[in-house]
Design a protein around this motif. Sequence first.
Motif, short mmCIF file in Angstrom:
data_model
loop_
_atom_site.label_atom_id
_atom_site.label_comp_id
_atom_site.label_asym_id
_atom_site.label_seq_id
_atom_site.Cartn_x
_atom_site.Cartn_y
_atom_site.Cartn_z
N PRO A 1 -2.76 2.26 13.37
CA PRO A 1 -1.55 2.58 12.60
C PRO A 1 -0.69 1.35 12.41
O PRO A 1 -0.83 0.34 13.10
N THR A 2 0.24 1.46 11.45
CA THR A 2 1.09 0.33 11.11
C THR A 2 1.83 -0.21 12.32
O THR A 2 2.00 -1.41 12.49
N THR B 1 -2.15 -12.88 8.09
CA THR B 1 -2.99 -12.40 9.19
C THR B 1 -2.28 -11.25 9.89
O THR B 1 -1.05 -11.12 9.81
N GLY B 2 -3.06 -10.44 10.60
CA GLY B 2 -2.48 -9.35 11.38
C GLY B 2 -2.03 -8.15 10.58
O GLY B 2 -1.30 -7.30 11.09
N TYR B 3 -2.48 -8.04 9.32
CA TYR B 3 -2.14 -6.88 8.50
C TYR B 3 -3.11 -5.74 8.77
O TYR B 3 -4.12 -5.90 9.49
N ASP C 1 1.17 -6.38 -1.64
CA ASP C 1 2.17 -6.70 -2.66
C ASP C 1 2.95 -7.94 -2.21
O ASP C 1 3.29 -8.06 -1.02
N ILE C 2 3.22 -8.85 -3.16
CA ILE C 2 3.96 -10.06 -2.83
C ILE C 2 5.23 -10.12 -3.67
O ILE C 2 5.17 -10.02 -4.90
N GLY D 1 2.91 -0.47 4.78
CA GLY D 1 4.29 -0.86 5.03
C GLY D 1 4.47 -2.03 5.97
O GLY D 1 5.61 -2.48 6.20
N ALA D 2 3.37 -2.57 6.54
CA ALA D 2 3.49 -3.74 7.39
C ALA D 2 3.86 -4.94 6.54
O ALA D 2 3.26 -5.17 5.49
N SER D 3 4.84 -5.74 6.98
CA SER D 3 5.36 -6.81 6.14
C SER D 3 5.69 -8.05 6.96
O SER D 3 6.04 -7.97 8.14
#
Length: 237
Positions: free
Chosen positions: A131-132, A160-162, A169-170, A225-227
């Motif tokens: 999960p996120t 990394t780590g996503y 999205d950027i 949603g990880a950013s």
Amino acid sequence: MSSRAMRWVLLTLTVAGVAAALATTGQSKPPESDGSTYTWTGAATLSVDVKPWGGGYVRSDPYLIDCPMACLRAFEPNREVKLTAYMTPGHTFKAWEGACAGQGNPCTIRVSGAMEVTAVLEGEYVPPSPPTGSVSPSLSVDVQAGDCDPQCFTMGFTGTGYNPNSAIDITFSYVTPDGGSGTDEDVVTSDAAGAWSVGYYENCEFDGTYSGPVVIDVAATDAQGASASTQVNGTCP
């Protein structure tokens, strides 16, 4: 005799009558809905197994068997029972062994005597994507000067780590000069390890001729949603 004494006599006779009635019916069987592991005289039994354990589970209709938790149950002889195998991620159904041999999934049998069925599965367990909340994304950028034909400078982003296999999205927010902001959606997809990379360039066209530093705040966000964010520091010659 008082009314209280009479009620007591009637209750005594009723209990005695029930006991006598039960004595004449022999051993009673439990209802199918109670999930009991007990059997009774003349009952048919069905024993289910799953190979390999951890590859999935088998449930019956009527719902008495839920193997590997509940794998042995008693049924009325000649009772029709449907067995369905459910696989964990990474496994597929291969075959039935025993009373269901030769059938597809699900299989249907009529239980008699002592019957055995084994669901044979194949594959390897594939854990679900984390999960996120369990990922820790990071974003870095490598800025290289160009010749303004048309690349005044290039920006190589690495994440990394996503979350694995997730669209990225950027978002670019210009600090110097003030060039507004915008988002490129689904620019790239992270790999199975949650890593990705993508390149951009700046042509230094800011409503006319501009020479000087360029500062851009950049955020990269995956579909869960990880950013993470970083800052670009380039120069327009």
